[in-house]
Design a protein around this motif. Structure first.
Motif, PDB file in Angstrom:
ATOM      1  N   SER A 196       0.774  -1.202   0.216  1.00 21.31           N
ATOM      2  CA  SER A 196       0.058   0.107  -0.292  1.00 21.31           C
ATOM      3  C   SER A 196       0.834   1.317  -0.079  1.00 21.31           C
ATOM      4  O   SER A 196       0.387   2.195  -0.449  1.00 21.31           O
ATOM      5  N   VAL A 197       2.117   1.145   0.630  1.00 18.48           N
ATOM      6  CA  VAL A 197       3.006   2.489   0.608  1.00 18.48           C
ATOM      7  C   VAL A 197       3.297   2.604  -0.653  1.00 18.48           C
ATOM      8  O   VAL A 197       3.396   3.675  -1.342  1.00 18.48           O
ATOM      9  N   ILE A 198       3.470   1.626  -1.530  1.00 20.67           N
ATOM     10  CA  ILE A 198       3.933   1.681  -2.828  1.00 20.67           C
ATOM     11  C   ILE A 198       2.857   2.403  -3.786  1.00 20.67           C
ATOM     12  O   ILE A 198       2.623   3.435  -4.237  1.00 20.67           O
ATOM     13  N   VAL A 199       1.633   1.521  -3.879  1.00 16.05           N
ATOM     14  CA  VAL A 199       0.635   1.605  -4.555  1.00 16.05           C
ATOM     15  C   VAL A 199      -0.189   2.996  -4.539  1.00 16.05           C
ATOM     16  O   VAL A 199      -0.614   3.691  -5.114  1.00 16.05           O
ATOM     17  N   GLY A 200      -0.178   3.113  -2.916  1.00 18.94           N
ATOM     18  CA  GLY A 200      -0.851   4.033  -2.669  1.00 18.94           C
ATOM     19  C   GLY A 200      -0.155   5.637  -2.664  1.00 18.94           C
ATOM     20  O   GLY A 200      -0.549   6.598  -2.380  1.00 18.94           O
ATOM     21  N   THR A 201       1.336   5.746  -2.943  1.00 23.03           N
ATOM     22  CA  THR A 201       1.935   6.665  -3.187  1.00 23.03           C
ATOM     23  C   THR A 201       2.098   6.872  -4.587  1.00 23.03           C
ATOM     24  O   THR A 201       2.010   7.863  -5.088  1.00 23.03           O
ATOM     25  N   ILE A 202       2.278   5.816  -5.391  1.00 22.62           N
ATOM     26  CA  ILE A 202       2.311   6.030  -6.809  1.00 22.62           C
ATOM     27  C   ILE A 202       0.924   6.548  -7.497  1.00 22.62           C
ATOM     28  O   ILE A 202       0.938   7.478  -8.139  1.00 22.62           O
ATOM     29  N   ILE A 203      -0.188   5.947  -6.877  1.00 22.45           N
ATOM     30  CA  ILE A 203      -1.539   6.387  -7.200  1.00 22.45           C
ATOM     31  C   ILE A 203      -1.924   7.759  -6.595  1.00 22.45           C
ATOM     32  O   ILE A 203      -2.055   7.606  -5.564  1.00 22.45           O
ATOM     33  N   GLY A 204      -1.725   8.963  -7.170  1.00 20.94           N
ATOM     34  CA  GLY A 204      -2.115  10.121  -6.440  1.00 20.94           C
ATOM     35  C   GLY A 204      -2.772  11.027  -7.212  1.00 20.94           C
ATOM     36  O   GLY A 204      -4.018  10.905  -7.482  1.00 20.94           O
ATOM     37  N   SER A 205      -2.453  12.071  -7.940  1.00 21.99           N
ATOM     38  CA  SER A 205      -3.049  12.901  -8.796  1.00 21.99           C
ATOM     39  C   SER A 205      -2.629  12.574 -10.022  1.00 21.99           C
ATOM     40  O   SER A 205      -3.454  12.747 -11.033  1.00 21.99           O
ATOM     41  N   GLY A 206      -1.467  11.897 -10.611  1.00 14.44           N
ATOM     42  CA  GLY A 206      -1.243  11.739 -11.881  1.00 14.44           C
ATOM     43  C   GLY A 206      -1.993  11.041 -12.791  1.00 14.44           C
ATOM     44  O   GLY A 206      -2.587  11.473 -14.047  1.00 14.44           O
ATOM     45  N   ILE A 207      -2.742  10.032 -12.599  1.00 19.39           N
ATOM     46  CA  ILE A 207      -3.512   9.361 -13.350  1.00 19.39           C
ATOM     47  C   ILE A 207      -4.763   9.970 -13.625  1.00 19.39           C
ATOM     48  O   ILE A 207      -5.577   9.775 -14.648  1.00 19.39           O
ATOM     49  N   PHE A 208      -5.105  10.742 -12.815  1.00 16.17           N
ATOM     50  CA  PHE A 208      -6.185  11.996 -12.983  1.00 16.17           C
ATOM     51  C   PHE A 208      -6.093  13.060 -13.780  1.00 16.17           C
ATOM     52  O   PHE A 208      -6.946  13.532 -14.335  1.00 16.17           O
ATOM     53  N   ILE A 209      -4.885  13.326 -13.860  1.00 16.72           N
ATOM     54  CA  ILE A 209      -4.603  14.800 -14.607  1.00 16.72           C
ATOM     55  C   ILE A 209      -3.609  14.641 -15.558  1.00 16.72           C
ATOM     56  O   ILE A 209      -3.693  15.372 -16.796  1.00 16.72           O
ATOM     57  N   SER A 210      -2.699  13.477 -15.814  1.00 17.89           N
ATOM     58  CA  SER A 210      -1.755  13.146 -16.716  1.00 17.89           C
ATOM     59  C   SER A 210      -2.213  12.640 -18.176  1.00 17.89           C
ATOM     60  O   SER A 210      -1.511  13.165 -19.125  1.00 17.89           O
ATOM     61  N   PRO A 211      -3.359  11.934 -18.217  1.00 14.59           N
ATOM     62  CA  PRO A 211      -3.810  11.405 -19.615  1.00 14.59           C
ATOM     63  C   PRO A 211      -3.975  12.363 -20.397  1.00 14.59           C
ATOM     64  O   PRO A 211      -3.334  11.913 -21.724  1.00 14.59           O
ATOM     65  N   LYS A 212      -4.461  13.525 -20.200  1.00 10.94           N
ATOM     66  CA  LYS A 212      -4.759  14.549 -21.168  1.00 10.94           C
ATOM     67  C   LYS A 212      -3.373  15.016 -21.946  1.00 10.94           C
ATOM     68  O   LYS A 212      -2.981  15.125 -23.089  1.00 10.94           O
ATOM     69  N   GLY A 213      -2.293  15.036 -20.972  1.00 11.37           N
ATOM     70  CA  GLY A 213      -1.227  15.661 -21.476  1.00 11.37           C
ATOM     71  C   GLY A 213      -0.475  14.537 -22.406  1.00 11.37           C
ATOM     72  O   GLY A 213       0.180  14.931 -23.486  1.00 11.37           O
ATOM     73  N   VAL A 214      -0.431  13.572 -21.934  1.00 14.06           N
ATOM     74  CA  VAL A 214       0.333  12.428 -22.369  1.00 14.06           C
ATOM     75  C   VAL A 214      -0.413  12.269 -23.899  1.00 14.06           C
ATOM     76  O   VAL A 214       0.331  12.134 -24.885  1.00 14.06           O
ATOM     77  N   LEU A 215      -1.633  12.226 -23.789  1.00 15.34           N
ATOM     78  CA  LEU A 215      -2.562  12.203 -25.428  1.00 15.34           C
ATOM     79  C   LEU A 215      -2.057  13.162 -26.361  1.00 15.34           C
ATOM     80  O   LEU A 215      -1.730  13.333 -27.358  1.00 15.34           O
ATOM     81  N   SER A 216      -1.957  14.494 -25.726  1.00 18.17           N
ATOM     82  CA  SER A 216      -1.761  15.530 -26.602  1.00 18.17           C
ATOM     83  C   SER A 216      -0.197  15.650 -26.958  1.00 18.17           C
ATOM     84  O   SER A 216      -0.170  15.992 -28.079  1.00 18.17           O
ATOM     85  N   GLU A 217       0.671  15.238 -26.322  1.00 12.74           N
ATOM     86  CA  GLU A 217       1.946  15.198 -26.583  1.00 12.74           C
ATOM     87  C   GLU A 217       2.412  14.320 -27.372  1.00 12.74           C
ATOM     88  O   GLU A 217       3.309  14.435 -28.343  1.00 12.74           O
ATOM     89  N   THR A 218       1.615  13.119 -27.503  1.00 10.37           N
ATOM     90  CA  THR A 218       2.072  12.205 -28.456  1.00 10.37           C
ATOM     91  C   THR A 218       1.361  12.215 -29.620  1.00 10.37           C
ATOM     92  O   THR A 218       1.628  11.619 -30.657  1.00 10.37           O
TER      93      THR A 218
END
Ligand code: ARG
Length: 492
Positions: A42-64
């Motif tokens: 949980s320390v790993i999964v719970g720190t990795i999953i934070g803000s990124g998966i909710f805000i980064s998909p847009k950026g990754v799609l527009s940049e690729t």
């Protein structure tokens, strides 16, 4: 096991009966081993999953520029993090000290580079990641207040309140902090499972309901700019950051030789699968245009769940709050480890004798991240974060390679195939250098000068110890107020 060349003799500054604190002089106060396989994962999964998966998909799609490449970047980010976590499983079971990269760089490359890591981690990396995560938390609280018609509160105040609450919890009880981590990890996994299942159900309905054709576009529109791909990787890798967090608390892990490698691998694999599937779901439900022009989770919730979609932003609150907890829980251990080695004021390595928590270093870290929430926040610091973080990941892997020669006969419960850390190292070098070559901005020079600038304090205060004895009265007073005592390293 000790850091090379450094005495492990116990420092004796016991608090006597007057302070109402009884400390066993020889052993000091040890933090408890409160973390097992589930809480470790949980320390790993719970720190990795934070803000990124909710805000980064847009950026990754527009940049690729294409659905195909964006999914490749998400999957490749997971594979890179897995290579990192396998390499760190070797490091963490060879050197079972807490503090993350700090003890590894010390053993492999020497105390000065280890100090520069601790300096950068303590002053910038931990506070900036916390600020970015808690400000995302605050943005969602604000929009929630707005939705319910409550008066507005400035996001900074909300972020600071979240940080202070987490500091109190972490000072109070490590076990409670670990339980909170498990709880919030479960909540965010539920949110992502809802997103994945919702996406699959839509996919099953065929083209009349969802954007199956979006997936069929494949690599159409892929960017031809290498910097676009690099930027996409930065966005995705922010979402994956935290894969190394269990290595910060190795001394508090039960059976680290088994649990560290297991939790590292299970955690990263789980997140990778969840991230790729969540992105497919976003694309299927929102289509590329929808994803590029909306706040992914909120719009996804409205589309698939209708009115009940309001729970999705609430899940983002859980996700970011839990990640901020994991980030503080693990992040402060570098300061604790460096202070224990006399590279930071000694008081910062002391542990509360009743609660067995590293109260001084939690207070210091929380103060630093709360007062600087404005400086580090709002993702403007993301570039510096990635630059510095990947620089030190690379140095930790160089240490792994060096240690294969300098400590080649030591028992390694985990010994990874050497090509894996080498591939990880080459990718980290690329991630550090590529942005400088593509866009040589003055900020990178400042960042580098800041890191090296730590030496201005290192030589007078750490190497020559010019301040020797000056802080003793302060240390004694703080010891009595905070009820803390030395906590030397005790090998497993
Ligand atoms: N991956 C996290 C997120 O998406 C950020 C983790 C920051 N790093 C850390 N070591 N706390 O929000």
């Amino acid at each position: 096991m000790s850091f090379s060349g450094e005495s492990t003799e116990l420092r004796k500054r016991p608090v006597n009966g007057d302070g109402g604190v009884v400390v066993e002089e020889e052993k000091g106060v040890q933090m408890k081993k409160n973390v097992g396989l589930i809480s470790g994962t949980s320390v790993i999964v719970g720190t990795i999953i934070g803000s990124g998966i909710f805000i980064s998909p847009k950026g990754v799609l527009s940049e690729t520029g294409s659905v195909g490449l964006s999914l490749v970047v998400w999957a490749a980010g997971g594979v890179l993090s897995l290579l990192g976590s396998l390499s760190y499983a070797e490091l963490g079971t060879l050197i079972t000290k807490s503090g993350g990269e700090y003890p590894y760089i010390w053993e492999g490359l020497g105390r000065i580079l280890a100090y520069l890591f601790a300096w950068t981690k303590v002053i910038v990396l931990t506070p900036s990641s916390a600020a970015i995560i808690t400000l995302t938390f605050a943005e969602y609280v604000v929009s929630f207040f707005d939705f319910c018609g409550y008066p507005q509160v400035p996001p900074k105040i909300i972020a600071a309140t979240a940080m202070i609450t987490l500091a109190i919890i972490n000072c109070w009880d490590t076990k409670l902090a670990a339980q909170i981590q498990v709880l919030f990890t479960a909540a965010k996994l539920i949110a992502l499972i809802i997103i994945i299942v919702g996406g699959l159900v839509w996919l099953g309905q065929g083209d009349n309901l969802c954007n199956v054709s979006t997936l069929q576009k494949g690599f159409e529109g892929t960017t031809s700019s290498p910097s676009g791909v690099a930027l996409a990787f930065y966005d995705a890798l922010w979402a994956y950051d935290g894969w190394n967090n269990l290595n910060y608390i190795t001394e508090e892990l039960r059976n680290p030789y088994v649990n560290l490698p297991r939790a590292n691998v299970i955690g990263v694999l789980l997140v990778t699968v969840v991230y790729v599937l969540a992105n497919i779901s976003y694309l299927v439900v929102l289509g590329t245009d929808g994803l590029l022009n909306s706040s992914a989770v909120a719009t996804w919730g409205e589309e698939v769940l209708g009115k009940a979609g309001i729970i999705m932003p609430i899940f983002v609150l859980f996700s970011t709050f839990g990640a901020a907890n994991g980030s503080l829980f693990a992040g402060v251990r570098t300061l604790y480890a460096a202070a224990r080695e006399d590279q930071f004021p000694e008081i910062l390595s002391y542990v509360n004798v009743k609660r067995y928590t590293p109260v001084p270093c939690i207070i210091f870290t929380d103060y630093n991240r709360t007062v600087n929430v404005d400086t580090w926040g709002y993702r403007k610091f993301n570039r510096f974060f990635s630059f510095a973080a990947w620089l030190f990941y690379a140095l930790a892997i160089v240490s792994l390679i060096v240690l294969r020669f300098t400590r080649k006969d030591d028992h390694r419960p985990i010994k990874v195939f050497i090509l894996l850390p080498i591939i990880f190292l080459l990718c980290s070098i690329y991630l550090v250098i590529a942005p400088i070559i593509q866009d040589p901005r003055i900020e990178f020079l400042y960042a580098f000068l800041f890191i090296v600038g730590g030496l201005l304090l290192y030589f007078p205060l750490v190497h020559f110890k010019l301040h020797k004895g000056c802080f003793d009265p302060v240390t004694t007073v703080l010891q009595l107020i905070l009820e803390v005592a030395p906590s030397p390293y005790v090998p497993d």
